[in-house]
Design a protein around this motif. Structure first.
Motif, PDB file in Angstrom:
ATOM      1  N   SER A 138       0.807  -1.219   0.000  1.00  0.00           N
ATOM      2  CA  SER A 138       0.000   0.000   0.000  1.00  0.00           C
ATOM      3  C   SER A 138       0.841   1.269   0.000  1.00  0.00           C
ATOM      4  CB  SER A 138      -0.946  -0.002   1.206  1.00  0.00           C
ATOM      5  OG  SER A 138      -0.212   0.019   2.414  1.00  0.00           O
ATOM      6  N   SER A 139       2.033   1.227   0.576  1.00  0.00           N
ATOM      7  CA  SER A 139       2.854   2.441   0.659  1.00  0.00           C
ATOM      8  C   SER A 139       3.118   3.040  -0.715  1.00  0.00           C
ATOM      9  CB  SER A 139       4.186   2.131   1.348  1.00  0.00           C
ATOM     10  OG  SER A 139       3.982   1.658   2.655  1.00  0.00           O
ATOM     11  N   ALA A 140       3.293   2.170  -1.715  1.00  0.00           N
ATOM     12  CA  ALA A 140       3.641   2.644  -3.056  1.00  0.00           C
ATOM     13  C   ALA A 140       2.465   3.273  -3.786  1.00  0.00           C
ATOM     14  CB  ALA A 140       4.199   1.483  -3.881  1.00  0.00           C
ATOM     15  N   LEU A 141       1.297   3.310  -3.165  1.00  0.00           N
ATOM     16  CA  LEU A 141       0.118   3.903  -3.795  1.00  0.00           C
ATOM     17  C   LEU A 141      -0.009   5.390  -3.491  1.00  0.00           C
ATOM     18  CD1 LEU A 141      -2.416   1.063  -2.885  1.00  0.00           C
ATOM     19  CD2 LEU A 141      -1.080   1.303  -4.995  1.00  0.00           C
ATOM     20  N   PHE A 142       0.809   5.896  -2.573  1.00  0.00           N
ATOM     21  CA  PHE A 142       0.677   7.279  -2.115  1.00  0.00           C
ATOM     22  C   PHE A 142       1.735   8.170  -2.768  1.00  0.00           C
ATOM     23  CE2 PHE A 142      -1.390   4.759   1.090  1.00  0.00           C
ATOM     24  CZ  PHE A 142      -2.489   5.522   1.458  1.00  0.00           C
ATOM     25  N   PRO A 143       1.322   9.294  -3.334  1.00  0.00           N
ATOM     26  CA  PRO A 143       2.277  10.196  -3.998  1.00  0.00           C
ATOM     27  C   PRO A 143       3.421  10.648  -3.103  1.00  0.00           C
ATOM     28  CG  PRO A 143       0.028  10.799  -4.570  1.00  0.00           C
ATOM     29  CD  PRO A 143      -0.072   9.739  -3.514  1.00  0.00           C
ATOM     30  N   HIS A 144       3.139  10.914  -1.807  1.00  0.00           N
ATOM     31  CA  HIS A 144       4.218  11.424  -0.954  1.00  0.00           C
ATOM     32  C   HIS A 144       5.299  10.370  -0.728  1.00  0.00           C
ATOM     33  CE1 HIS A 144       1.948   9.363   2.299  1.00  0.00           C
ATOM     34  NE2 HIS A 144       3.109   9.317   2.923  1.00  0.00           N
ATOM     35  N   VAL A 145       4.947   9.087  -0.834  1.00  0.00           N
ATOM     36  CA  VAL A 145       5.949   8.027  -0.731  1.00  0.00           C
ATOM     37  C   VAL A 145       6.751   7.942  -2.028  1.00  0.00           C
ATOM     38  CG1 VAL A 145       6.316   5.544  -0.452  1.00  0.00           C
ATOM     39  CG2 VAL A 145       4.609   6.720   0.951  1.00  0.00           C
ATOM     40  N   LEU A 146       6.057   7.956  -3.153  1.00  0.00           N
ATOM     41  CA  LEU A 146       6.743   7.871  -4.444  1.00  0.00           C
ATOM     42  C   LEU A 146       7.668   9.064  -4.678  1.00  0.00           C
ATOM     43  CD1 LEU A 146       3.802   6.615  -6.713  1.00  0.00           C
ATOM     44  CD2 LEU A 146       5.649   5.268  -5.696  1.00  0.00           C
ATOM     45  N   GLU A 147       7.325  10.197  -4.102  1.00  0.00           N
ATOM     46  CA  GLU A 147       8.150  11.397  -4.273  1.00  0.00           C
ATOM     47  C   GLU A 147       9.318  11.454  -3.298  1.00  0.00           C
ATOM     48  OE1 GLU A 147       5.177  14.366  -3.777  1.00  0.00           O
ATOM     49  OE2 GLU A 147       4.140  13.817  -5.636  1.00  0.00           O
ATOM     50  N   ASN A 148       9.360  10.529  -2.347  1.00  0.00           N
ATOM     51  CA  ASN A 148      10.429  10.495  -1.353  1.00  0.00           C
ATOM     52  C   ASN A 148      11.651   9.803  -1.960  1.00  0.00           C
ATOM     53  OD1 ASN A 148      12.161   9.902   0.808  1.00  0.00           O
ATOM     54  ND2 ASN A 148      10.456   9.703   2.248  1.00  0.00           N
ATOM     55  N   ARG A 149      12.642  10.577  -2.367  1.00  0.00           N
ATOM     56  CA  ARG A 149      13.801  10.019  -3.068  1.00  0.00           C
ATOM     57  C   ARG A 149      14.720   9.227  -2.142  1.00  0.00           C
ATOM     58  NH1 ARG A 149      14.842  11.847  -8.255  1.00  0.00           N
ATOM     59  NH2 ARG A 149      13.237  13.273  -9.033  1.00  0.00           N
ATOM     60  N   ALA A 150      14.640   9.483  -0.849  1.00  0.00           N
ATOM     61  CA  ALA A 150      15.438   8.685   0.083  1.00  0.00           C
ATOM     62  C   ALA A 150      14.865   7.274   0.199  1.00  0.00           C
ATOM     63  CB  ALA A 150      15.472   9.357   1.449  1.00  0.00           C
ATOM     64  N   LEU A 151      13.542   7.172   0.178  1.00  0.00           N
ATOM     65  CA  LEU A 151      12.880   5.876   0.293  1.00  0.00           C
ATOM     66  C   LEU A 151      12.789   5.166  -1.053  1.00  0.00           C
ATOM     67  CD1 LEU A 151      11.356   3.969   2.253  1.00  0.00           C
ATOM     68  CD2 LEU A 151       9.262   5.191   1.656  1.00  0.00           C
ATOM     69  N   CYS A 152      12.524   5.923  -2.100  1.00  0.00           N
ATOM     70  CA  CYS A 152      12.381   5.363  -3.453  1.00  0.00           C
ATOM     71  C   CYS A 152      13.512   5.902  -4.326  1.00  0.00           C
ATOM     72  CB  CYS A 152      11.018   5.728  -4.037  1.00  0.00           C
ATOM     73  SG  CYS A 152       9.616   5.202  -3.036  1.00  0.00           S
ATOM     74  N   GLN A 153      14.688   5.353  -4.145  1.00  0.00           N
ATOM     75  CA  GLN A 153      15.868   5.879  -4.822  1.00  0.00           C
ATOM     76  C   GLN A 153      15.891   5.537  -6.309  1.00  0.00           C
ATOM     77  OE1 GLN A 153      19.370   4.649  -2.660  1.00  0.00           O
ATOM     78  NE2 GLN A 153      18.602   5.448  -0.715  1.00  0.00           N
ATOM     79  N   ASN A 154      15.362   4.387  -6.666  1.00  0.00           N
ATOM     80  CA  ASN A 154      15.354   3.973  -8.077  1.00  0.00           C
ATOM     81  C   ASN A 154      14.142   4.601  -8.761  1.00  0.00           C
ATOM     82  OD1 ASN A 154      15.057   2.553 -10.554  1.00  0.00           O
ATOM     83  ND2 ASN A 154      16.249   0.842  -9.711  1.00  0.00           N
ATOM     84  N   ARG A 155      14.372   5.682  -9.492  1.00  0.00           N
ATOM     85  CA  ARG A 155      13.263   6.420 -10.084  1.00  0.00           C
ATOM     86  C   ARG A 155      12.632   5.670 -11.261  1.00  0.00           C
ATOM     87  NH1 ARG A 155      11.586   8.716  -6.214  1.00  0.00           N
ATOM     88  NH2 ARG A 155      10.296  10.067  -7.537  1.00  0.00           N
ATOM     89  N   ASP A 156      13.377   4.752 -11.873  1.00  0.00           N
ATOM     90  CA  ASP A 156      12.783   3.939 -12.940  1.00  0.00           C
ATOM     91  C   ASP A 156      11.702   3.022 -12.369  1.00  0.00           C
ATOM     92  OD1 ASP A 156      14.348   5.046 -14.937  1.00  0.00           O
ATOM     93  OD2 ASP A 156      15.946   3.562 -14.702  1.00  0.00           O
ATOM     94  N   LYS A 157      11.938   2.509 -11.166  1.00  0.00           N
ATOM     95  CA  LYS A 157      10.937   1.652 -10.528  1.00  0.00           C
ATOM     96  C   LYS A 157       9.700   2.461 -10.130  1.00  0.00           C
ATOM     97  CE  LYS A 157      14.232  -1.769  -8.779  1.00  0.00           C
ATOM     98  NZ  LYS A 157      14.785  -2.460  -7.575  1.00  0.00           N
ATOM     99  N   VAL A 158       9.913   3.714  -9.750  1.00  0.00           N
ATOM    100  CA  VAL A 158       8.785   4.602  -9.452  1.00  0.00           C
ATOM    101  C   VAL A 158       7.943   4.802 -10.710  1.00  0.00           C
ATOM    102  CG1 VAL A 158       8.129   6.956  -8.807  1.00  0.00           C
ATOM    103  CG2 VAL A 158       9.943   5.776  -7.550  1.00  0.00           C
ATOM    104  N   LYS A 159       8.614   4.978 -11.841  1.00  0.00           N
ATOM    105  CA  LYS A 159       7.892   5.151 -13.107  1.00  0.00           C
ATOM    106  C   LYS A 159       7.049   3.924 -13.435  1.00  0.00           C
ATOM    107  CE  LYS A 159      11.223   8.346 -15.215  1.00  0.00           C
ATOM    108  NZ  LYS A 159      12.243   8.511 -16.294  1.00  0.00           N
TER     109      LYS A 159
END
Length: 648
Positions: A308-329
């Motif tokens: 569920s965490s990956a469904l929230f914009p504030h989590v996806l925008e957190n570069r410390a938590l989501c360092q791989n931006r390709d995976k965010v895409k």
């Protein structure tokens, strides 16, 4: 030797339960406190005592002796304070054995966790010294023998418990307690080495930069050691643990629950793509969504395993938590394929409920204790199913207390249903209505707000706002956004429930009318109308700083004026509403915006307030309404309708 009454209490309750960084910590504190109180009850029974109030759950106590049957208990259900009768003194009953049983149970659990999790890593002598000091010095136990019900409070006032002096780097969860590595300063190498080792061994249990004391470590890790726990108590009986499922829904799971359930029916390939993308980004879900009924009932393995965490914009925008931006895409692409235009609202609810004035009932009616125990047993046995029906997760239900976490959409309905069951249980036990009431506090919180702060504030909301300021038998609601408190509203239950639908709150029905329905029909209220309501109320209310001044307009005049403003807010959308129809829509909203307090007949009433009649009159109870309008009720309607999302 005559019978005497034994009084016992175990604490600190809030110091143990409320200091939590995760929902799992929150649950663990409540569960362990109840387990230790159960050990005390069993120790009393071993010496021939019988528990007078509250009546213990024998099914639960059976598990503590290794003789439980049926489903293993998962929630705490025993209060930390009780009294027992028929305890022979001085020869046959030794109160010290009760205290010693609790301390031995705690030490046995602590040693099980140490042996399983820390000893294999060859911890230093400093770590062991910190562990023993904190395990031995945490609990404050008070007891008294005698018939006076105030004895225990007087005993606690002696303040003989002195927590140990703590140095070094402090715990991330339990304020003031030293973390376990023994580091003197935050930059010490031993701090990094110790906790990196723990994170490597238990990657899901310790966050980056998190350092825990012994008490917090046990809360975080006790589940794995609990099943094999076995400890001999002072009177020769053996205390047991049992197999526990330590999985909990996170606050993000609670916030996303209905949104995730709404994905049911989408193409299975698209759902699997989303699940795989979220797992690839955040290393898989812990499955907390499966514990929430609305998701569980989809019978979709993919949805219950969604991170569920990956469904929230504030989590996806957190570069410390989501360092791989390709995976965010990839996550965003999967959401786009599912046509998810709006993310889940980042709010969930904490529900805290507590019976009103039970102590007074115990003191004024000598026949009350067995009736109260019967009522409370019926009440607490019904609460778990009610919370589950409302898609929540129960933390604790014992005595007259309830603590639960729920999705935003379900919290007020759950509180209303629990109150109805509480009143019915006391009516059945006493054969009449009005013997006891229950108050509730609901905190709608942004997922970014630390749990410890929210739990502390929830108790303030219940004790100081619902009970003291509103007169008990009341509901208090607070919304806490990431920027801080946004609004607060409180009202006696009998003035908050809808006359047309007594099982619903008027505020909830108004929110439903404000929100557009599923068919896309226009809502009864526009956001523009609510946006300007503070300004309008400031004009209608008595001047600030003059509490005894009369309102400029009475409620009916204010209704007419706001009806005109309402018609100008754009709600008609091509239709023509008459002023009388607009007033009919505005009137129930303004009633909820008018503060009301519940008074007993012997309390002083406010000078300028107007007495109002509740939906069900009560003997000896009066309700008075203040001559002002508070915008928070209207803003709560908007918040509930928009589920915390801001839109114009």
């Amino acid at each position: 030797m005559s019978d005497q009454t034994f009084h016992f209490t175990l604490g600190p309750v809030q110091g143990f339960v409320a200091q939590a960084r995760r929902t799992r910590d929150f649950w663990a504190g409540s569960f362990l406190l109840s387990w230790l109180a159960g050990a005390a009850m069993l120790a009393v029974k071993q010496q021939g005592g019988t528990i007078d109030f509250p009546s213990p759950d024998d099914g639960y106590l059976g598990w503590l002796t290794g003789k439980g049957s049926g489903d293993t208990p998962r929630q705490g259900c025993i209060p930390n304070r009780f009294k027992a009768i028929q305890c022979k003194v001085p020869g046959d009953f030794d109160p010290v054995h009760i205290e010693q049983s609790v301390r031995d149970a705690w030490r046995a659990l602590a040693e099980s966790v140490w042996t399983r999790d820390l000893r294999p890593h060859d911890p230093s002598a400093d770590t062991r010294a910190i562990w023993e000091r904190q395990i031995d010095g945490f609990w404050e136990i008070s007891w008294a023998l005698g018939e006076d019900n105030s004895l225990l409070d007087r005993r606690k006032n002696w303040r003989t418990h002195l927590p140990p002096v703590e140095g070094g780097v402090k715990c991330s969860m339990m304020a003031g307690w030293q973390e376990l590595s023994g580091a003197v300063a935050p930059g010490d190498a031993c701090l990094k080495d110790f906790w990196e080792g723990q994170r490597k061994q238990f990657p899901r249990d310790f966050d980056e930069g998190e350092h825990l004391c012994a008490i917090a470590f046990i809360k975080r890790r006790f589940v794995g050691a609990f099943a094999k726990l076995s400890a001999t108590m002072p009177d020769g009986w053996t205390l047991h643990g049992w197999q526990l499922d330590g999985q909990m829904p996170s606050t993000l799971d609670l916030a996303a629950a209905h949104w995730v359930a709404g994905l049911d029916g989408a193409r299975s390939e698209d759902l699997e793509t989303l699940r795989a993308a979220t797992e690839n980004l955040l290393d898989g879900s812990d499955g907390g969504l499966r514990l929430l009924r609305c998701v569980r009932e989809t019978r979709s393995e993919v949805l219950t395993r969604l991170h569920s965490s990956a469904l929230f914009p504030h989590v996806l925008e957190n570069r410390a938590l989501c360092q791989n931006r390709d995976k965010v895409k990839e996550v965003r692409k999967a959401l786009k394929i599912l046509d998810c235009k709006t993310p889940p609202a980042p709010f969930y609810a904490i529900l805290l409920m507590d019976g009103d004035s039970l102590g007074q009932l115990l003191q004024t009616d000598l026949q009350a204790p067995p009736k109260i125990s019967r009522a409370l047993n019926a009440f607490t046995s019904a609460v778990p199913e009610l919370v589950d029906q409302h898609n929540g997760f129960l933390i604790y239900a014992g005595g007259d207390d309830v603590l639960a976490l729920l999705p935003l959409e379900d919290a007020l309905g759950c509180a209303t249903a629990i109150r109805a069951v509480y009143l019915a249980a006391f009516k059945e036990a006493f054969g009449k209505e009005g013997c006891s009431t229950i108050s509730a506090a609901v905190t709608f919180a942004h997922v970014k707000i630390p749990l410890t702060r929210l739990l502390r504030d929830s108790h303030h909301l219940l004790d100081d706002i619902a009970k003291d300021a509103t007169g008990r038998d009341a509901l208090a609601v607070r919304v806490v956004k990431s920027s801080g408190e946004a609004l607060q509203w409180a009202r006696p239950w009998l003035c908050a429930l809808s006359v047309e639908a007594p099982e619903q709150l008027t505020i909830t029905r108004l929110a439903e009318r404000f929100a557009a329905d599923e068919s896309g029909e226009a809502a009864d209220f526009s956001s523009k109308f609510f946006y300007r309501i503070r300004e309008r109320f400031a004009f209608l209310n008595p001047p600030k700083g003059q509490p005894d001044a009369e309102a400029i307009f009475d409620l009916e005049q204010a209704t007419s004026l706001l009806a005109v403003d309402y018609l100008a807010s754009g709600v008609n959308r091509g239709l023509t509403l008459k002023i009388q129809e607009a007033e009919a829509l505005i009137r129930p909203l303004l009633k909820q915006c008018s503060p009301v307090r519940r008074y007993t007949s012997d309390e002083d009433k406010p000078r300028r307030a107007t007495q109002v009649m509740p939906m069900v009159p009560q003997a000896g109870i009066e309700f008075y309404q203040q001559p002002r309008l508070e915008a928070d009720a209207a803003l709560l309607v908007r918040f509930l309708a928009q589920k915390g999302r801001e839109r114009s």
